[in-house]
Design a protein around this motif. Sequence first.
Motif, short mmCIF file in Angstrom:
data_model
loop_
_atom_site.label_atom_id
_atom_site.label_comp_id
_atom_site.label_asym_id
_atom_site.label_seq_id
_atom_site.Cartn_x
_atom_site.Cartn_y
_atom_site.Cartn_z
N ASN A 23 17.01 9.49 39.54
CA ASN A 23 18.05 10.33 38.96
C ASN A 23 18.42 11.49 39.88
O ASN A 23 19.58 11.90 39.93
N ASN A 24 17.44 12.03 40.60
CA ASN A 24 17.75 13.08 41.57
C ASN A 24 18.64 12.56 42.70
O ASN A 24 19.54 13.26 43.17
N LEU A 25 18.37 11.34 43.15
CA LEU A 25 19.19 10.77 44.22
C LEU A 25 20.61 10.51 43.73
O LEU A 25 21.59 10.76 44.46
N ASP A 211 37.20 5.19 54.13
CA ASP A 211 35.85 5.29 53.56
C ASP A 211 35.34 6.73 53.67
O ASP A 211 35.72 7.47 54.58
N VAL A 212 34.45 7.07 52.75
CA VAL A 212 33.76 8.35 52.79
C VAL A 212 32.34 8.11 53.31
O VAL A 212 31.64 7.23 52.80
N PRO A 213 31.88 8.83 54.33
CA PRO A 213 30.51 8.63 54.82
C PRO A 213 29.48 9.24 53.87
O PRO A 213 29.66 10.35 53.37
N MET A 214 28.43 8.47 53.61
CA MET A 214 27.33 8.96 52.78
C MET A 214 26.05 8.88 53.60
O MET A 214 25.48 7.79 53.79
N PRO A 215 25.55 10.00 54.14
CA PRO A 215 24.29 9.99 54.91
C PRO A 215 23.10 9.83 53.96
O PRO A 215 22.55 10.80 53.44
N LEU A 216 22.69 8.59 53.76
CA LEU A 216 21.63 8.31 52.80
C LEU A 216 20.33 9.00 53.18
O LEU A 216 19.59 9.48 52.31
N GLY A 217 20.03 9.06 54.48
CA GLY A 217 18.80 9.72 54.93
C GLY A 217 18.78 11.19 54.56
O GLY A 217 17.75 11.71 54.09
N GLU A 218 19.89 11.89 54.76
CA GLU A 218 19.96 13.31 54.40
C GLU A 218 19.82 13.48 52.89
O GLU A 218 19.17 14.43 52.42
N ALA A 219 20.45 12.60 52.12
CA ALA A 219 20.36 12.70 50.66
C ALA A 219 18.92 12.53 50.19
O ALA A 219 18.43 13.30 49.36
N VAL A 220 18.22 11.52 50.73
CA VAL A 220 16.82 11.29 50.33
C VAL A 220 15.94 12.46 50.76
O VAL A 220 15.06 12.91 50.01
N ALA A 221 16.17 12.99 51.96
CA ALA A 221 15.37 14.12 52.45
C ALA A 221 15.58 15.36 51.58
O ALA A 221 14.61 16.08 51.27
N ASN A 222 16.81 15.62 51.15
CA ASN A 222 17.08 16.76 50.29
C ASN A 222 16.38 16.61 48.94
O ASN A 222 15.82 17.58 48.41
N VAL A 223 16.42 15.40 48.39
CA VAL A 223 15.75 15.16 47.11
C VAL A 223 14.24 15.37 47.26
O VAL A 223 13.59 15.98 46.41
N TYR A 224 13.69 14.86 48.35
CA TYR A 224 12.24 14.99 48.59
C TYR A 224 11.81 16.45 48.58
O TYR A 224 10.82 16.83 47.93
N GLU A 225 12.55 17.29 49.29
CA GLU A 225 12.16 18.70 49.37
C GLU A 225 12.47 19.45 48.08
O GLU A 225 11.67 20.27 47.63
#
Length: 266
Positions: A23-25, A211-225
């Motif tokens: 849900n955070n992601l 298309d809109v770029p979605m940096p999945l790695g940045e999104a996951v890293a933000n959720v993690y922190e």
Amino acid sequence: MPSPFPGMDPYIESPLLWSDFHNNLASEMQMRLNQYIQPRYFARLTPYVTYESVDIGQTYRVIPDVGISQPQPPPESSVTATATITPPLVESLVPLEMPLRLHRVEIRATETQQLVTVIEILSPVNKRPSHQAYLAYQRKRRDILHSEVHLIEIDLLRGGERPPLERPVPMAPYYVIVSRQEQRPRVNVWPIQLADRLPVLPIPLLAPDPDVPMPLGEAVANVYERAAYARQIDYTQPPPPPALSEADAAWIKTLLGHLASDEPRA
């Protein structure tokens, strides 16, 4: 504190963390999309509720054949009992299920409310053929694939049964599938290894919008922190099931070994 993994952290797959991460992601992706797609579009979270079984074990209690009880006076009633109730011989358990509230991300056109793109983050219940949520997800997936809506499936779980594809793709722990409505039945697939960084995904909109770029790695890293998973994960223990391949297990051992050796000593 960031995750020690360059891409997806397999420890987040723990049942204790996954629904929170899911849900955070979804919320993180909604926020990022709305920074770019307004005013022509908006992204919103669409909740759905399923039920997850709680493991209560195989517990049974046998009731003795003979018991001693204190006689009770008959109740003051005009109805007289004519038979003795037979006591049960054994107690068992029924499945205990807890509601699980999950979210998908939808992109809609602002003016018409037209559904344009659906982003599904798969959960264990979506990948378990014996679960009702699996069948519900397969029906929804089929409906979207027969519509004019783009579908993005983000599978960051090593276990379970993956969404079916007609042609084989390279083996990997994680996958992302982008199905553009104008290109079906062809889809784009990102197989992601444990050591890989998560990709920047293209999020399709209505033509001719890019298309809109979605940096999945940045999104996951933000959720993690933001969710403080570093305080909740014990990296001295092995990752949650399913079992890793020998190569992946050796890579994780080396990665976390370097992490431990880099920590300052008291």
